[in-house]
Scaffold this active site. Structure first.
Site, PDB file in Angstrom:
ATOM      1  N   ARG A   1       4.367 -13.479  -6.280  1.00  0.00           N
ATOM      2  CA  ARG A   1       3.869 -12.267  -6.923  1.00  0.00           C
ATOM      3  C   ARG A   1       4.959 -11.748  -7.864  1.00  0.00           C
ATOM      4  NH1 ARG A   1       3.577  -6.192  -4.838  1.00  0.00           N
ATOM      5  NH2 ARG A   1       2.354  -5.388  -6.573  1.00  0.00           N
TER       6      ARG A   1
ATOM      7  N   ASN B   1       5.990 -12.523  -1.666  1.00  0.00           N
ATOM      8  CA  ASN B   1       6.059 -11.232  -2.349  1.00  0.00           C
ATOM      9  C   ASN B   1       7.439 -10.655  -2.019  1.00  0.00           C
ATOM     10  OD1 ASN B   1       5.785  -8.650  -3.265  1.00  0.00           O
ATOM     11  ND2 ASN B   1       3.867  -8.214  -2.188  1.00  0.00           N
TER      12      ASN B   1
ATOM     13  N   GLU C   1     -10.738   1.628   1.705  1.00  0.00           N
ATOM     14  CA  GLU C   1     -11.488   0.896   2.737  1.00  0.00           C
ATOM     15  C   GLU C   1     -11.706   1.723   4.000  1.00  0.00           C
ATOM     16  OE1 GLU C   1      -9.423  -2.863   3.417  1.00  0.00           O
ATOM     17  OE2 GLU C   1      -9.146  -3.044   1.247  1.00  0.00           O
ATOM     18  N   ASN C   2     -10.789   2.665   4.254  1.00  0.00           N
ATOM     19  CA  ASN C   2     -10.793   3.325   5.562  1.00  0.00           C
ATOM     20  C   ASN C   2     -11.168   4.798   5.579  1.00  0.00           C
ATOM     21  OD1 ASN C   2      -9.793   1.097   7.231  1.00  0.00           O
ATOM     22  ND2 ASN C   2      -7.975   1.273   5.942  1.00  0.00           N
TER      23      ASN C   2
ATOM     24  N   GLU D   1      -5.124  -9.567  -1.820  1.00  0.00           N
ATOM     25  CA  GLU D   1      -4.286  -9.971  -2.953  1.00  0.00           C
ATOM     26  C   GLU D   1      -3.656 -11.345  -2.715  1.00  0.00           C
ATOM     27  OE1 GLU D   1      -2.699  -5.755  -2.801  1.00  0.00           O
ATOM     28  OE2 GLU D   1      -2.294  -6.240  -4.880  1.00  0.00           O
TER      29      GLU D   1
ATOM     30  N   LYS E   1       7.575 -10.332   1.944  1.00  0.00           N
ATOM     31  CA  LYS E   1       6.326 -10.503   2.691  1.00  0.00           C
ATOM     32  C   LYS E   1       5.792 -11.877   2.327  1.00  0.00           C
ATOM     33  CE  LYS E   1       5.144  -5.653   2.518  1.00  0.00           C
ATOM     34  NZ  LYS E   1       4.781  -4.827   1.388  1.00  0.00           N
TER      35      LYS E   1
ATOM     36  N   ARG F   1      -3.390   9.544   6.202  1.00  0.00           N
ATOM     37  CA  ARG F   1      -3.807   9.869   7.580  1.00  0.00           C
ATOM     38  C   ARG F   1      -3.131  11.147   8.065  1.00  0.00           C
ATOM     39  NH1 ARG F   1      -2.941   3.685   9.149  1.00  0.00           N
ATOM     40  NH2 ARG F   1      -1.316   4.145   7.654  1.00  0.00           N
TER      41      ARG F   1
ATOM     42  N   GLY G   1      -4.447   2.610  -2.438  1.00  0.00           N
ATOM     43  CA  GLY G   1      -3.505   2.290  -1.363  1.00  0.00           C
ATOM     44  C   GLY G   1      -2.343   3.246  -1.460  1.00  0.00           C
TER      45      GLY G   1
ATOM     46  N   ARG H   1       3.818   8.946  -5.934  1.00  0.00           N
ATOM     47  CA  ARG H   1       3.868   9.036  -7.406  1.00  0.00           C
ATOM     48  C   ARG H   1       2.884  10.080  -7.911  1.00  0.00           C
ATOM     49  NH1 ARG H   1       2.848   2.746  -8.231  1.00  0.00           N
ATOM     50  NH2 ARG H   1       3.698   2.339  -6.169  1.00  0.00           N
TER      51      ARG H   1
ATOM     52  N   HIS I   1      -1.854  -3.965 -10.298  1.00  0.00           N
ATOM     53  CA  HIS I   1      -2.848  -4.282  -9.255  1.00  0.00           C
ATOM     54  C   HIS I   1      -3.881  -5.285  -9.766  1.00  0.00           C
ATOM     55  CE1 HIS I   1      -2.097  -0.053  -7.381  1.00  0.00           C
ATOM     56  NE2 HIS I   1      -1.433  -0.956  -6.680  1.00  0.00           N
TER      57      HIS I   1
ATOM     58  N   GLY J   1       0.097   2.728  -3.555  1.00  0.00           N
ATOM     59  CA  GLY J   1      -0.082   2.824  -5.007  1.00  0.00           C
ATOM     60  C   GLY J   1      -1.584   2.857  -5.255  1.00  0.00           C
TER      61      GLY J   1
HETATM   62  P1  AMP Z   1      -2.164  -0.053   1.272  1.00  0.00           P
HETATM   63  O1  AMP Z   1      -1.097   0.211   0.245  1.00  0.00           O
HETATM   64  O2  AMP Z   1      -3.405  -0.652   0.710  1.00  0.00           O
HETATM   65  O3  AMP Z   1      -1.651  -0.818   2.478  1.00  0.00           O
HETATM   66  O4  AMP Z   1      -2.614   1.387   1.822  1.00  0.00           O
HETATM   67  C1  AMP Z   1      -1.727   2.157   2.586  1.00  0.00           C
HETATM   68  C2  AMP Z   1      -2.243   3.556   2.708  1.00  0.00           C
HETATM   69  O5  AMP Z   1      -3.592   3.573   3.164  1.00  0.00           O
HETATM   70  C3  AMP Z   1      -1.488   4.373   3.759  1.00  0.00           C
HETATM   71  O6  AMP Z   1      -0.372   4.983   3.203  1.00  0.00           O
HETATM   72  C4  AMP Z   1      -2.504   5.387   4.188  1.00  0.00           C
HETATM   73  O7  AMP Z   1      -2.344   6.547   3.403  1.00  0.00           O
HETATM   74  C5  AMP Z   1      -3.844   4.784   3.860  1.00  0.00           C
HETATM   75  N1  AMP Z   1      -4.652   4.517   5.054  1.00  0.00           N
HETATM   76  C6  AMP Z   1      -4.658   3.423   5.825  1.00  0.00           C
HETATM   77  N2  AMP Z   1      -5.559   3.552   6.833  1.00  0.00           N
HETATM   78  C7  AMP Z   1      -6.137   4.762   6.680  1.00  0.00           C
HETATM   79  C8  AMP Z   1      -7.148   5.501   7.386  1.00  0.00           C
HETATM   80  N3  AMP Z   1      -7.752   5.002   8.478  1.00  0.00           N
HETATM   81  N4  AMP Z   1      -7.481   6.712   6.920  1.00  0.00           N
HETATM   82  C9  AMP Z   1      -6.883   7.239   5.830  1.00  0.00           C
HETATM   83  N5  AMP Z   1      -5.934   6.596   5.134  1.00  0.00           N
HETATM   84  C10 AMP Z   1      -5.560   5.386   5.540  1.00  0.00           C
END
Ligand code: AMP
Length: 401
Positions: free
Chosen positions: A95, A9, A337-338, A388, A16, A288, A214, A245, A184, A216
């Protein structure tokens, strides 16, 4: 039989990568993961290489070019393992962000395909050129290994014309390819397939709304394994509120700002892509930080999360209407997820649609694929971690089969 696939990627200043071993069922093990940052910048960047069964390997140096960075990645494999020769690479999967209307599935790379990819650069000027650089460098470094382009847009090529057509003049649509493409796609494809398996149903009989939240973020309505509607458009700017964005806004806003603030088109585009979203509303693109600030009573942070979740809720309702019957609402990616609060707030008030998050299940410190709605809920709410890279590796092998 397992087959080794290197997934690359390549971004404008980063690479990555993951080395995966896939079995015949498309299930995989990660043999190594890694990244290089600050490529092409003046200061030194860092290469982090993490083999699955050896210690991590790190190097900080100036990476003047993508060629140099990829050479260093190959050296990391030689020094810290696993040896790429010993792994007997079956293929390299790249990718590629934008496949336009030309690429409806993962495609084996040759000179002609690379030429066609180059023609798509105007559609994704930030993303596609570095993807192509990665392809060129890797084709030189591994002349004997088949290489495949896997597109973020391909999964959405099944959108019906009623969903991908913007109501704009014919010339824009025909001459300049203005339409909804969606992104995505590898994540939405992977997550919707896993959701069907989780429900114990076939993909063909399963309708799901996938929320990829995420940095994005996008929503996808998947009907029987096919994407029929998605929230990102010509570019990955449309739709949900994201880290930096804006997502949806009145299309008149850019012209208005050009008139009243003297901003040119480039500046508006930059601000909407890089200074908006959670960052523009609350001062951080990381949810977060926004949650912490909201807990501490910061009204901007609280509003930012409300706007973020309100937009998701609107899309769930809209895509429910698109699908007619929904078998599951699925949350994925960093936030999905989180962040239990996002799952609660963005489904609030949807009980009449059969969507209700169970407070205990939703707050459980569990990881992995799980239901966060009550057992027997009319529309299960699921959390399915996205992957992914494994989807790119799977599509890479499928393109070669
Ligand atoms: P990704 O692009 O899928 O890697 O997601 C990244 C984003 O997920 C980060 O910028 C955070 O805003 C969010 N994130 C990751 N872990 C947590 C968490 N435990 N609680 C809230 N947001 C999270």
């Amino acid at each position: 039989m397992t087959q080794a696939v290197l997934v690359l990627n390549v971004g404008s200043s980063s690479i990555k990568y993951q080395l995966l071993a896939l079995d015949d069922a498309g299930e995989g093990d990660r043999l190594a993961t890694g990244s290089v940052d600050r490529i092409g910048e003046k200061g030194p960047g860092t290469l982090r290489h993490r083999p699955a069964d050896a210690s991590a390997w790190e190097r900080t140096e100036v990476f003047a070019s993508h060629e140099q960075a990829l050479d260093s990645v190959l050296e990391a494999f030689r020094s810290a393992g696993p040896g790429l020769d010993a792994a007997e690479l079956t293929a390299i999967g790249h990718r590629v962000v934008h496949g336009g209307s030309r690429f409806t599935e993962a495609t084996v790379l040759d000179d002609d395909v690379v030429g066609t990819l180059r023609e798509l650069n105007p559609l994704a000027p930030l993303h596609n050129p570095p993807n192509i650089t990665g392809i060129e460098v890797a084709r030189k470094a591994f002349p004997g290994v088949p290489q495949v382009a896997v597109f973020d847009t391909a999964f959405h090529q099944s959108l019906p014309p009623s969903a991908y057509t913007y109501a704009v003049p014919r010339e824009w649509r025909e001459r300049y390819s203005v339409r909804r493409y969606g992104f995505h796609g590898t994540s939405h494809a992977y997550v919707s397939r896993r959701a069907a398996a989780f429900l114990g149903q076939t993909v063909e009989e399963t309708n799901v709304i996938v929320l990829h939240l995420g940095n994005g973020a996008s929503v996808c309505a998947v009907e029987g394994g096919r994407s029929v509607e998605t929230s990102m458009g010509l570019t990955p700017l449309e739709g949900l509120v994201m880290g930096t964005r804006s997502g949806d806004l009145d299309p008149a806003v850019p012209a208005y700002l050009q008139r009243v603030a003297g901003l040119d088109a480039e500046a508006v585009d930059r601000e909407l892509n890089r200074s908006s979203g959670l960052l523009g509303l609350a001062g951080s693109n990381d949810l977060r930080d926004v949650q912490k600030a909201a807990e501490a009573g910061d009204p901007d942070a609280r509003l930012a999360h409300e706007v973020y979740c309100h937009r998701i809720r609107k899309y769930i309702g809209a895509y429910y209407a698109v699908l007619g019957r929904v078998d599951a609402v699925v949350f994925t990616a960093g936030v999905g997820e989180n962040d239990e609060r996002t799952r609660v707030l963005s489904t609030q008030g949807l009980e009449r649609l059969g969507i209700r998050v169970d407070p205990v299940r939703n707050a459980a410190a569990e990881r992995g694929e799980r239901a966060v709605s009550a057992p027997g809920a009319q529309v299960p709410v699921l959390v399915i971690p996205t992957d992914e890279e494994i989807e790119i590796a799977r599509q890479t092998l499928a393109a070669l089969a």
